[in-house]
Design a protein around this motif. Structure first.
Motif, PDB file in Angstrom:
ATOM      1  N   HIS B 133       0.830  -1.207   0.000  1.00 13.77           N
ATOM      2  CA  HIS B 133       0.000   0.000   0.000  1.00 13.77           C
ATOM      3  C   HIS B 133       0.865   1.258   0.000  1.00 13.77           C
ATOM      4  O   HIS B 133       0.556   2.243  -0.652  1.00 13.77           O
ATOM      5  CB  HIS B 133      -0.917  -0.017   1.223  1.00 13.77           C
ATOM      6  N   MET B 134       1.963   1.171   0.759  1.00 16.02           N
ATOM      7  CA  MET B 134       2.860   2.321   0.880  1.00 16.02           C
ATOM      8  C   MET B 134       3.389   2.781  -0.471  1.00 16.02           C
ATOM      9  O   MET B 134       3.656   3.956  -0.675  1.00 16.02           O
ATOM     10  CB  MET B 134       4.006   1.909   1.784  1.00 16.02           C
ATOM     11  N   LYS B 135       3.531   1.848  -1.400  1.00 16.88           N
ATOM     12  CA  LYS B 135       4.156   2.154  -2.683  1.00 16.88           C
ATOM     13  C   LYS B 135       3.159   2.687  -3.702  1.00 16.88           C
ATOM     14  O   LYS B 135       3.492   2.857  -4.861  1.00 16.88           O
ATOM     15  CB  LYS B 135       4.803   0.887  -3.253  1.00 16.88           C
ATOM     16  N   ARG B 136       1.907   2.901  -3.281  1.00 16.11           N
ATOM     17  CA  ARG B 136       0.876   3.277  -4.239  1.00 16.11           C
ATOM     18  C   ARG B 136       1.147   4.667  -4.826  1.00 16.11           C
ATOM     19  O   ARG B 136       1.793   5.503  -4.201  1.00 16.11           O
ATOM     20  CB  ARG B 136      -0.497   3.290  -3.554  1.00 16.11           C
ATOM     21  N   THR B 137       0.625   4.885  -5.996  1.00 20.66           N
ATOM     22  CA  THR B 137       0.657   6.228  -6.564  1.00 20.66           C
ATOM     23  C   THR B 137      -0.772   6.727  -6.738  1.00 20.66           C
ATOM     24  O   THR B 137      -0.998   7.902  -6.999  1.00 20.66           O
ATOM     25  CB  THR B 137       1.344   6.227  -7.943  1.00 20.66           C
ATOM     26  N   SER B 138      -1.749   5.821  -6.590  1.00 21.29           N
ATOM     27  CA  SER B 138      -3.141   6.190  -6.797  1.00 21.29           C
ATOM     28  C   SER B 138      -3.652   6.969  -5.592  1.00 21.29           C
ATOM     29  O   SER B 138      -3.209   6.751  -4.470  1.00 21.29           O
ATOM     30  CB  SER B 138      -3.991   4.943  -6.978  1.00 21.29           C
ATOM     31  N   ASN B 139      -4.589   7.891  -5.848  1.00 22.47           N
ATOM     32  CA  ASN B 139      -5.212   8.578  -4.734  1.00 22.47           C
ATOM     33  C   ASN B 139      -6.521   7.881  -4.371  1.00 22.47           C
ATOM     34  O   ASN B 139      -6.903   6.888  -4.994  1.00 22.47           O
ATOM     35  CB  ASN B 139      -5.449  10.059  -5.056  1.00 22.47           C
ATOM     36  N   LEU B 140      -7.189   8.420  -3.361  1.00 17.83           N
ATOM     37  CA  LEU B 140      -8.401   7.782  -2.840  1.00 17.83           C
ATOM     38  C   LEU B 140      -9.439   7.548  -3.942  1.00 17.83           C
ATOM     39  O   LEU B 140     -10.037   6.476  -4.021  1.00 17.83           O
ATOM     40  CB  LEU B 140      -8.991   8.672  -1.743  1.00 17.83           C
ATOM     41  N   PHE B 141      -9.613   8.522  -4.817  1.00 10.54           N
ATOM     42  CA  PHE B 141     -10.681   8.417  -5.811  1.00 10.54           C
ATOM     43  C   PHE B 141     -10.350   7.409  -6.897  1.00 10.54           C
ATOM     44  O   PHE B 141     -11.161   6.564  -7.245  1.00 10.54           O
ATOM     45  CB  PHE B 141     -10.983   9.799  -6.406  1.00 10.54           C
ATOM     46  N   SER B 142      -9.128   7.488  -7.414  1.00  6.27           N
ATOM     47  CA  SER B 142      -8.795   6.542  -8.475  1.00  6.27           C
ATOM     48  C   SER B 142      -8.773   5.125  -7.918  1.00  6.27           C
ATOM     49  O   SER B 142      -9.132   4.172  -8.605  1.00  6.27           O
ATOM     50  CB  SER B 142      -7.462   6.907  -9.121  1.00  6.27           C
ATOM     51  N   ALA B 143      -8.384   4.961  -6.649  1.00  3.19           N
ATOM     52  CA  ALA B 143      -8.367   3.621  -6.069  1.00  3.19           C
ATOM     53  C   ALA B 143      -9.787   3.095  -5.889  1.00  3.19           C
ATOM     54  O   ALA B 143     -10.067   1.920  -6.132  1.00  3.19           O
ATOM     55  CB  ALA B 143      -7.637   3.639  -4.731  1.00  3.19           C
ATOM     56  N   THR B 144     -10.709   3.991  -5.478  1.00  7.04           N
ATOM     57  CA  THR B 144     -12.081   3.549  -5.232  1.00  7.04           C
ATOM     58  C   THR B 144     -12.803   3.229  -6.534  1.00  7.04           C
ATOM     59  O   THR B 144     -13.492   2.218  -6.635  1.00  7.04           O
ATOM     60  CB  THR B 144     -12.859   4.645  -4.486  1.00  7.04           C
ATOM     61  N   PHE B 145     -12.607   4.082  -7.538  1.00  9.07           N
ATOM     62  CA  PHE B 145     -13.387   3.898  -8.755  1.00  9.07           C
ATOM     63  C   PHE B 145     -12.634   3.125  -9.833  1.00  9.07           C
ATOM     64  O   PHE B 145     -12.953   3.213 -11.010  1.00  9.07           O
ATOM     65  CB  PHE B 145     -13.864   5.263  -9.274  1.00  9.07           C
ATOM     66  N   GLY B 146     -11.630   2.386  -9.425  1.00  7.06           N
ATOM     67  CA  GLY B 146     -10.984   1.467 -10.345  1.00  7.06           C
ATOM     68  C   GLY B 146     -10.068   2.115 -11.355  1.00  7.06           C
ATOM     69  O   GLY B 146      -9.805   1.546 -12.406  1.00  7.06           O
ATOM     70  N   GLY B 147      -9.555   3.301 -11.050  1.00  2.00           N
ATOM     71  CA  GLY B 147      -8.660   3.971 -11.983  1.00  2.00           C
ATOM     72  C   GLY B 147      -7.218   3.507 -11.857  1.00  2.00           C
ATOM     73  O   GLY B 147      -6.335   4.018 -12.510  1.00  2.00           O
ATOM     74  N   ASN B 148      -6.996   2.529 -10.976  1.00  3.04           N
ATOM     75  CA  ASN B 148      -5.615   2.110 -10.735  1.00  3.04           C
ATOM     76  C   ASN B 148      -5.433   0.621 -11.009  1.00  3.04           C
ATOM     77  O   ASN B 148      -4.679  -0.067 -10.342  1.00  3.04           O
ATOM     78  CB  ASN B 148      -5.232   2.408  -9.283  1.00  3.04           C
ATOM     79  N   ARG B 149      -6.195   0.125 -11.991  1.00  2.00           N
ATOM     80  CA  ARG B 149      -6.173  -1.318 -12.291  1.00  2.00           C
ATOM     81  C   ARG B 149      -4.759  -1.839 -12.482  1.00  2.00           C
ATOM     82  O   ARG B 149      -4.387  -2.866 -11.930  1.00  2.00           O
ATOM     83  CB  ARG B 149      -6.979  -1.595 -13.558  1.00  2.00           C
ATOM     84  N   ALA B 150      -3.977  -1.091 -13.287  1.00  3.02           N
ATOM     85  CA  ALA B 150      -2.630  -1.564 -13.616  1.00  3.02           C
ATOM     86  C   ALA B 150      -1.784  -1.673 -12.356  1.00  3.02           C
ATOM     87  O   ALA B 150      -1.102  -2.674 -12.127  1.00  3.02           O
ATOM     88  CB  ALA B 150      -1.980  -0.613 -14.616  1.00  3.02           C
ATOM     89  N   GLU B 151      -1.886  -0.632 -11.506  1.00  2.00           N
ATOM     90  CA  GLU B 151      -1.096  -0.642 -10.282  1.00  2.00           C
ATOM     91  C   GLU B 151      -1.541  -1.774  -9.361  1.00  2.00           C
ATOM     92  O   GLU B 151      -0.729  -2.479  -8.773  1.00  2.00           O
ATOM     93  CB  GLU B 151      -1.250   0.700  -9.566  1.00  2.00           C
ATOM     94  N   GLU B 152      -2.856  -1.942  -9.274  1.00  2.00           N
ATOM     95  CA  GLU B 152      -3.413  -2.996  -8.430  1.00  2.00           C
ATOM     96  C   GLU B 152      -2.882  -4.358  -8.878  1.00  2.00           C
ATOM     97  O   GLU B 152      -2.454  -5.177  -8.069  1.00  2.00           O
ATOM     98  CB  GLU B 152      -4.943  -2.946  -8.524  1.00  2.00           C
TER      99      GLU B 152
END
Lengths: 382, 283
Positions: B133-152
């Motif tokens: 989680h610490m290494k994330r670049t996504s913010n709360l909104f992109s993480a919630t609405f699936g904007g970070n698929r690649a990172e996930e």
């Protein structure tokens, strides 16, 4: 594995869609004069409490922050929604003793230029505004309060909720909050009707159910995201979470603010369902009721909170009504079944449920797990 | 001593005083990249306190910690401590730097705990995944609405790869707490490695392990150093393990350092034998 997950989300999506369709259909066929209208009342109030319970669960169940300030944030939401949807024609009758300070009504403003679509949009904006107002106060209260832990946090949030209630009843704020008088005549569910061609469509139950559904979907998405996982890590072990690079203050604040936002939205729904907004309704007892629903459903289970809320509302508003009015399950006993007896039976039922379901009805499982477990079992059989 | 390599951790004159008790007194140490350094000492010698100072759990009363060439922690006796300070080097440090543990983890310091602290309601996989989680670049909104698929997806793949490397694939979806003790330790180390640390701090990794598990762990720690290119600082009671894998050892007794050197030097040191390997209760 991946395929399976996709299937689960598809099934869940279709079920939600089917439920919304059913509610829409019921809205058209069951009129307020119908005997079954109680069902619609339960659906309306149930969805209000479901969202309130799910947002409380986000804090208490997923992040492990024992907060009891929910009624306060719902109050902010209810008032914000009410104030910004009172039509100008009704404003002076509502603010009888004061000179109304806020003279904007979103639905009215937008319907002037966009017709009924503007009304819908205006209501939507007012609901979001209600959430934002609650989230803003949640953030401010969170700054000092989130340094506290467990019981102390509960007491502090409870205190703040009472302060909010007292402030909203303060006569000096009358031009905004109408003092200790209630707000009424704003956009309420009984007005949610639309004329399409010759048919008149009713949305009185559909709208609150839809708002609750959308909000709960967002919360579920958040809980399943990387942030939601971090929340659970904080709940399970704060020290380990911090050692693994999770900023406690920041994540607790996110959880608290998001929870306040949706508490505000549920407050707005409460206002539109009850068609009044009055600060004295949002007592600590309301928070306890919501907490009870969360616990009944299962702390840490979103579907549990939803089930808990609907069962709670249905039992207290509908199924057990007869206990107060002399006739229950065909038994007539006016001597016993009179005012107040319902609450006695209700308390006993709750005690029984808690005794037999130690972790609530759902524990920490979700409804979607049901499809998942079946799939697994099938795979094992092969 | 690998003085040719850059210094990854430097602790200078760290004193930790609780009320009138000096738990760690004027402790200094260095660790160079790629080393395995051990801190040993009898029970109550202040090892874990020193550890907690380095990882940001406690702010030291006096002293400085430099990590990876950057000053990360520094403090001097302030407030109430100004009068009651019992240690040395008062006035040598003047800066006040007190980061929370998560900030240090972000800089590349990861730790395990003496009493295993896994996230109990979660599976092995989730335990490792959350550390990403610490290494994330996504913010709360992109993480919630699936904007970070690649990172996930990348996080999940990395977590899976790590679980594979440490040999926990067969228990990937088991609840973390259902694992046997040795594997829980292994998982805790894997979780720490998931934050991509430069320095791995192990607080009594062999505590509560049987001899067989200890042998496996010793091998495992050596493997980690080579595979993940981390430096390792550990506290340990098991002398076999310490003497086996440490490049250098620091010995604490009653909060003060009484010796440091290679395992061979420590084994021959009179002071250490008296304090630790001698006739103390807990030897």
């Amino acid at each position: 594995m991946k395929q399976n997950e996709k299937k689960v989300s598809w099934i869940s999506f279709l079920l939600v869609l089917a439920f919304l369709g059913l509610v829409f259909w019921l809205d058209q066929i069951i009129k307020p004069t119908n005997k079954m209208y109680m069902l619609m009342t339960v659906l309306q109030k149930g969805s209000v409490y479901a969202l309130a319970a799910v947002s409380m669960n986000l804090l208490n169940g997923y992040t492990g922050l024992f907060s009891l300030g929910h009624a306060g944030f719902m109050l902010i939401g209810a008032y914000t929604y009410a104030i910004f949807t009172i039509p100008s024609s009704a404003r002076d009758t509502v603010y009888q003793y004061f000179d109304a300070a806020i003279r904007i009504s979103f639905p009215e403003l937008l319907s002037n230029s966009m017709g009924s679509a503007g009304t819908v949009l205006g209501v939507a904006i007012a609901v979001i505004f209600a959430g934002l107002a609650a989230a803003f106060f949640g953030y401010l209260i969170g700054l000092p309060v989130l340094r506290l832990k467990s019981d102390y946090l509960a007491i502090a949030t409870l205190g703040f909720a009472e302060i909010i209630r007292a402030v909203f009843q303060w006569q000096k704020l009358g031009p905004i909050t109408n003092g200790s008088n209630l707000l009424k005549n704003f956009m309420r569910t009984s007005l949610f009707k639309l004329k399409v061609g010759d048919t008149k469509l009713v949305f009185s139950t559909f709208v609150p159910v839809l708002i609750a559904t959308l909000s709960i979907i967002v919360i579920v998405k958040l809980v399943n995201s990387t942030y939601g996982r971090a929340f659970k890590a904080i709940r399970d072990d704060e020290v380990a979470a911090e050692a693994m690079g999770i900023n406690l203050a920041k994540h607790k604040m996110i959880s608290f603010t998001v929870s306040s936002f949706f508490a505000g939205v549920s407050g707005a729904m409460m206002a539109m369902v009850l068609s009044i907004a009055q600060a004295s309704n949002f007592k600590a007892a309301m928070t306890y009721e919501i907490l009870l629903m969360v616990v009944l459903g299962g702390i840490g289970s979103t579907s549990g909170s939803v089930i808990g809320s609907f069962l709670f509302v249905a039992a207290s508003e509908w199924w057990l009504r007869g206990l107060d009015s002399g006739k229950f399950l065909g038994i007539e006993a006016p001597g016993i079944f009179r005012n107040g007896f319902r609450l006695v039976v209700f308390s006993v039922i709750i005690m029984i449920v808690v005794l037999f379901f130690r972790k609530g009805i759902m524990g920490e499982r979700e409804i979607s797990d049901l499809f998942r477990e079946k799939k697994k079992a099938k795979g094992a059989a092969r | 001593m690998r003085k040719d390599k850059p210094c990854i951790l430097r602790v200078e004159d760290v004193t930790m005083q609780f009320g009138g008790v000096v738990a760690v007194n004027n402790f200094s140490m260095e660790e160079y990249e790629g080393e395995i350094v051990a801190i040993i000492g009898p029970n109550g010698a202040g090892k874990t306190t020193a550890f907690n100072v380095i990882t940001g759990v406690y702010a030291p009363t006096n002293g400085r910690v430099t990590f990876d060439g950057r000053k990360v922690i520094e403090n001097f006796p302030r407030g109430k401590m100004k009068k009651g300070y019992l240690g040395e080097n008062a006035g040598k440090y003047t800066d006040h730097l007190e980061p929370t543990p998560d900030k240090l983890t972000a800089l590349g310091m990861a730790r395990t705990f003496q009493n295993i602290r896994l996230w109990k309601s979660m599976t092995v996989f989730e335990n490792v995944l959350i550390a990403k989680h610490m290494k994330r670049t996504s913010n709360l909104f992109s993480a919630t609405f699936g904007g970070n698929r690649a990172e996930e997806k990348r996080q999940r793949d990395e977590a899976d790869a790590l679980i594979e490397t440490v040999g926990l694939s067969d228990v990937r979806d088991e609840p973390a707490t259902s694992l046997p003790y040795g594997k829980q330790r292994r998982l805790e180390i894997a979780r720490a490695l998931a934050t991509d640390p430069k320095l791995l701090l192990l607080d009594e990794p062999a505590a509560g392990m049987n001899p067989q598990e200890t042998v496996e762990l010793t091998r495992f720690i050596g493997e980690i150093r080579d595979q993940f290119h981390v430096s390792i600082l550990l506290i340990e009671h098991h002398m076999d393990l310490v003497m086996d894998i440490s490049d250098r050892i620091y010995v604490l007794d009653f909060g003060s350092m009484i010796a440091h050197g290679t395992p061979v030097e420590i084994q021959a040191n009179e002071k250490v034998i008296d304090a630790y390997l001698g006739v103390t209760d807990d030897a």
